[in-house]
Design a protein around this motif. Structure first.
Motif, PDB file in Angstrom:
ATOM      1  N   MET A   1     -85.971   5.329  -8.846  1.00  0.00           N
ATOM      2  CA  MET A   1     -86.749   6.469  -9.316  1.00  0.00           C
ATOM      3  C   MET A   1     -86.425   6.722 -10.780  1.00  0.00           C
ATOM      4  SD  MET A   1     -87.131  10.184  -7.457  1.00  0.00           S
ATOM      5  CE  MET A   1     -88.054   9.438  -6.102  1.00  0.00           C
ATOM      6  N   ARG A   2     -87.476   7.015 -11.567  1.00  0.00           N
ATOM      7  CA  ARG A   2     -87.320   7.240 -12.993  1.00  0.00           C
ATOM      8  C   ARG A   2     -87.843   8.627 -13.355  1.00  0.00           C
ATOM      9  NH1 ARG A   2     -84.616   3.654 -11.980  1.00  0.00           N
ATOM     10  NH2 ARG A   2     -84.562   1.533 -12.831  1.00  0.00           N
ATOM     11  N   PHE A   3     -87.236   9.206 -14.412  1.00  0.00           N
ATOM     12  CA  PHE A   3     -87.571  10.559 -14.824  1.00  0.00           C
ATOM     13  C   PHE A   3     -87.961  10.559 -16.294  1.00  0.00           C
ATOM     14  CE2 PHE A   3     -84.569  10.702 -11.361  1.00  0.00           C
ATOM     15  CZ  PHE A   3     -85.081  11.667 -10.512  1.00  0.00           C
ATOM     16  N   GLY A   4     -89.037  11.264 -16.624  1.00  0.00           N
ATOM     17  CA  GLY A   4     -89.502  11.348 -17.993  1.00  0.00           C
ATOM     18  C   GLY A   4     -89.419  12.767 -18.519  1.00  0.00           C
ATOM     19  N   VAL A   5     -88.695  12.925 -19.622  1.00  0.00           N
ATOM     20  CA  VAL A   5     -88.613  14.234 -20.282  1.00  0.00           C
ATOM     21  C   VAL A   5     -89.127  14.163 -21.718  1.00  0.00           C
ATOM     22  CG1 VAL A   5     -86.663  14.940 -18.850  1.00  0.00           C
ATOM     23  CG2 VAL A   5     -86.223  13.878 -21.075  1.00  0.00           C
ATOM     24  N   LEU A   6     -89.489  12.971 -22.192  1.00  0.00           N
ATOM     25  CA  LEU A   6     -90.017  12.822 -23.546  1.00  0.00           C
ATOM     26  C   LEU A   6     -91.525  13.069 -23.516  1.00  0.00           C
ATOM     27  CD1 LEU A   6     -88.023   9.655 -24.686  1.00  0.00           C
ATOM     28  CD2 LEU A   6     -87.416  12.072 -24.946  1.00  0.00           C
ATOM     29  N   GLY A   7     -91.869  14.306 -23.225  1.00  0.00           N
ATOM     30  CA  GLY A   7     -93.239  14.714 -22.975  1.00  0.00           C
ATOM     31  C   GLY A   7     -93.220  15.646 -21.782  1.00  0.00           C
ATOM     32  N   PRO A   8     -94.344  15.850 -21.108  1.00  0.00           N
ATOM     33  CA  PRO A   8     -94.322  16.647 -19.874  1.00  0.00           C
ATOM     34  C   PRO A   8     -93.393  16.034 -18.835  1.00  0.00           C
ATOM     35  CG  PRO A   8     -96.569  16.305 -20.644  1.00  0.00           C
ATOM     36  CD  PRO A   8     -95.701  15.419 -21.485  1.00  0.00           C
ATOM     37  N   ASP A  13     -91.793   6.500  -9.153  1.00  0.00           N
ATOM     38  CA  ASP A  13     -91.001   5.758  -8.174  1.00  0.00           C
ATOM     39  C   ASP A  13     -90.625   4.406  -8.759  1.00  0.00           C
ATOM     40  OD1 ASP A  13     -93.211   4.060  -7.937  1.00  0.00           O
ATOM     41  OD2 ASP A  13     -93.872   4.902  -6.027  1.00  0.00           O
ATOM     42  N   ASP A  14     -89.966   3.578  -7.964  1.00  0.00           N
ATOM     43  CA  ASP A  14     -89.459   2.304  -8.474  1.00  0.00           C
ATOM     44  C   ASP A  14     -90.569   1.328  -8.846  1.00  0.00           C
ATOM     45  OD1 ASP A  14     -86.872   3.172  -8.211  1.00  0.00           O
ATOM     46  OD2 ASP A  14     -86.579   2.297  -6.219  1.00  0.00           O
ATOM     47  N   GLU A  15     -91.796   1.609  -8.404  1.00  0.00           N
ATOM     48  CA  GLU A  15     -92.936   0.759  -8.758  1.00  0.00           C
ATOM     49  C   GLU A  15     -93.715   1.329  -9.937  1.00  0.00           C
ATOM     50  OE1 GLU A  15     -95.234   0.302  -5.235  1.00  0.00           O
ATOM     51  OE2 GLU A  15     -93.753  -0.961  -4.215  1.00  0.00           O
ATOM     52  N   ARG A 255     -77.175  -7.665 -25.056  1.00  0.00           N
ATOM     53  CA  ARG A 255     -77.829  -8.029 -23.804  1.00  0.00           C
ATOM     54  C   ARG A 255     -79.176  -7.323 -23.726  1.00  0.00           C
ATOM     55  NH1 ARG A 255     -74.738  -6.500 -18.444  1.00  0.00           N
ATOM     56  NH2 ARG A 255     -75.285  -4.438 -19.212  1.00  0.00           N
ATOM     57  N   PRO A 256     -80.255  -8.051 -23.434  1.00  0.00           N
ATOM     58  CA  PRO A 256     -81.569  -7.415 -23.396  1.00  0.00           C
ATOM     59  C   PRO A 256     -81.601  -6.293 -22.367  1.00  0.00           C
ATOM     60  CG  PRO A 256     -81.760  -9.809 -23.335  1.00  0.00           C
ATOM     61  CD  PRO A 256     -80.310  -9.490 -23.141  1.00  0.00           C
ATOM     62  N   LEU A 257     -82.332  -5.251 -22.682  1.00  0.00           N
ATOM     63  CA  LEU A 257     -82.508  -4.145 -21.745  1.00  0.00           C
ATOM     64  C   LEU A 257     -83.524  -4.535 -20.690  1.00  0.00           C
ATOM     65  CD1 LEU A 257     -82.720  -1.259 -24.317  1.00  0.00           C
ATOM     66  CD2 LEU A 257     -80.946  -1.520 -22.598  1.00  0.00           C
ATOM     67  N   PRO A 258     -83.404  -3.999 -19.484  1.00  0.00           N
ATOM     68  CA  PRO A 258     -84.427  -4.261 -18.479  1.00  0.00           C
ATOM     69  C   PRO A 258     -85.746  -3.655 -18.898  1.00  0.00           C
ATOM     70  CG  PRO A 258     -82.945  -2.525 -17.769  1.00  0.00           C
ATOM     71  CD  PRO A 258     -82.341  -3.118 -18.993  1.00  0.00           C
ATOM     72  N   ARG A 259     -86.838  -4.256 -18.478  1.00  0.00           N
ATOM     73  CA  ARG A 259     -88.159  -3.754 -18.819  1.00  0.00           C
ATOM     74  C   ARG A 259     -88.323  -2.332 -18.288  1.00  0.00           C
ATOM     75  NH1 ARG A 259     -92.776  -5.868 -20.529  1.00  0.00           N
ATOM     76  NH2 ARG A 259     -91.863  -7.944 -20.444  1.00  0.00           N
ATOM     77  N   SER A 260     -88.856  -1.474 -19.124  1.00  0.00           N
ATOM     78  CA  SER A 260     -89.006  -0.068 -18.751  1.00  0.00           C
ATOM     79  C   SER A 260     -90.145   0.110 -17.754  1.00  0.00           C
ATOM     80  CB  SER A 260     -89.283   0.770 -19.995  1.00  0.00           C
ATOM     81  OG  SER A 260     -89.607   2.077 -19.627  1.00  0.00           O
ATOM     82  N   VAL A 261     -89.972   1.075 -16.843  1.00  0.00           N
ATOM     83  CA  VAL A 261     -91.067   1.434 -15.949  1.00  0.00           C
ATOM     84  C   VAL A 261     -91.715   2.720 -16.412  1.00  0.00           C
ATOM     85  CG1 VAL A 261     -89.972   0.338 -13.972  1.00  0.00           C
ATOM     86  CG2 VAL A 261     -89.588   2.764 -14.381  1.00  0.00           C
ATOM     87  N   TYR A 262     -91.273   3.269 -17.552  1.00  0.00           N
ATOM     88  CA  TYR A 262     -91.907   4.471 -18.060  1.00  0.00           C
ATOM     89  C   TYR A 262     -93.241   4.078 -18.670  1.00  0.00           C
ATOM     90  CZ  TYR A 262     -86.966   5.608 -17.935  1.00  0.00           C
ATOM     91  OH  TYR A 262     -85.668   5.753 -17.556  1.00  0.00           O
TER      92      TYR A 262
END
Length: 272
Positions: A1-8, A13-15, A255-262
C-alpha cells in the motif's frame, strides 16, 4: 500500500489502484498520522487535531470509531496502538514524500548535470499539487507541509543550476520568470534567473531583475542582497560572467530505486 501527500491525500494499493478512505474525519486522521511520520501519536493529540475546541460528547469513543473506520479502509494490521499512541505501519518507500527525498539525495550525489537534472525532474513529477492539499488549513499538517514545500523549491533551484551547466539559458530564463514572481525574495532562485537571462543575451533584463530584488529586500526586510548575489550582479554589469562549470566531484553509483507506483502527473521534462 502506498500513500500520497504531495497533493491531495491519496492511497493506492500494491497494484497502483486508488483505495477509498471515506469520511472527512477519517481522512484527517490518516493525514495526521502521516504528518507525524506514522506515529506513535497520543489519543489526546489526535482528538485535538480532529476536533479542536468543538469536541464530541465522548471524545475517546469518537476517536475509536474513526480508528475502526480507518482500519476498515486500510486493513486492521495497518493501524495499531503502541504506547504512547497510535501507529500507522508504513512499508519502505510507502509515502511519496519519502521517495521524493530519496530522489533528491540521489540527484545531489551525481556530478553529471544532465543526470542530475533528470533525477530532479523525476522527483518533482511526484507532486500533484500543494502538500496535504485537502488539509491545507489544518494546523496538524502545517509544519510537515511547509517543510516539503521548502524542499520542493530547493529542488527547483538545484535543477535550474544543473540546467545552467547544460547551457539551457533561453528556455530556463522564460520558465523561471513565473517561479520568481511567486517567490520574489529567494536569492538562490533569483541568481539562477539572472544567470539564465545573461546567458540568453538578455543583460538588461538580468540587471533589472537584480534591481527589483534589491528594492524588495530593502523595502520589505531592510537588508541588501547577499554577497554572492552582489558579486553576480557585478559580473553581469561588467559582462565578465563565465558560464557555470560542472562540479568536479566524482560520480557515485547508487542502487536504482524501485519503480514508483505513485501515478505522476504529465511528465514534462524541465518544466518549472
Amino acid at each position: 500500500m502506498r500513500f500520497g501527500v504531495l497533493g491531495p491525500l491519496t492511497v493506492w494499493d500494491d497494484e497502483g489502484k486508488p483505495v477509498a478512505v471515506p469520511g472527512t474525519k477519517v481522512r484527517a486522521l490518516l493525514a495526521a498520522l502521516l504528518a507525524y511520520g506514522g506515529g506513535p501519536v497520543s489519543a489526546d493529540r489526535l482528538i485535538e487535531d480532529l476536533w479542536g475546541e468543538r469536541l464530541p460528547g465522548r471524545p475517546a469513543g469518537a476517536l475509536q470509531t474513526k480508528i475502526s473506520q480507518l482500519r476498515g479502509a486500510l486493513g486492521r494490521d495497518r493501524v495499531s496502538y503502541r504506547a504512547p499512541g497510535y501507529v500507522l505501519r508504513l512499508d519502505d518507500g510507502a509515502v511519496d514524500a519519502g521517495r521524493f527525498r530519496t530522489l533528491l539525495e540521489q540527484a545531489r550525489a551525481d556530478a553529471d548535470p544532465a543526470a542530475r537534472a533528470a533525477v530532479f525532474t523525476e522527483a518533482l513529477a511526484l507532486w500533484r499539487g500543494p502538500a496535504y492539499a485537502d488539509f491545507a488549513d489544518a494546523a496538524f499538517v502545517r509544519t510537515a507541509a511547509a517543510a516539503l514545500e521548502e524542499q520542493r523549491l530547493t529542488a527547483l533551484e538545484e535543477r535550474a543550476e544543473a540546467r545552467l551547466e547544460l547551457g539551457e539559458h533561453g528556455p530556463l530564463a522564460d520558465e523561471l520568470s513565473a517561479l520568481v514572481a511567486r517567490h520574489p525574495l529567494r536569492e538562490r532562485l533569483r541568481a539562477a534567473q539572472i544567470q539564465a537571462l545573461y546567458g540568453a543575451g538578455r543583460q538588461s533584463e538580468a540587471l533589472a531583475s537584480y534591481r527589483e530584488l534589491s528594492t524588495r529586500l530593502a523595502e520589505e526586510l531592510g537588508v541588501d542582497p547577499g554577497p554572492a548575489l552582489a558579486a553576480l550582479h557585478r559580473s553581469v554589469l561588467t559582462q565578465s560572467l563565465e558560464p557555470p562549470a560542472a562540479r568536479p566531484a566524482p560520480r557515485l553509483l547508487l542502487r536504482p530505486l524501485p519503480r514508483s507506483v505513485y501515478p505522476p502527473p504529465h511528465r514534462q521534462p524541465h518544466r518549472l
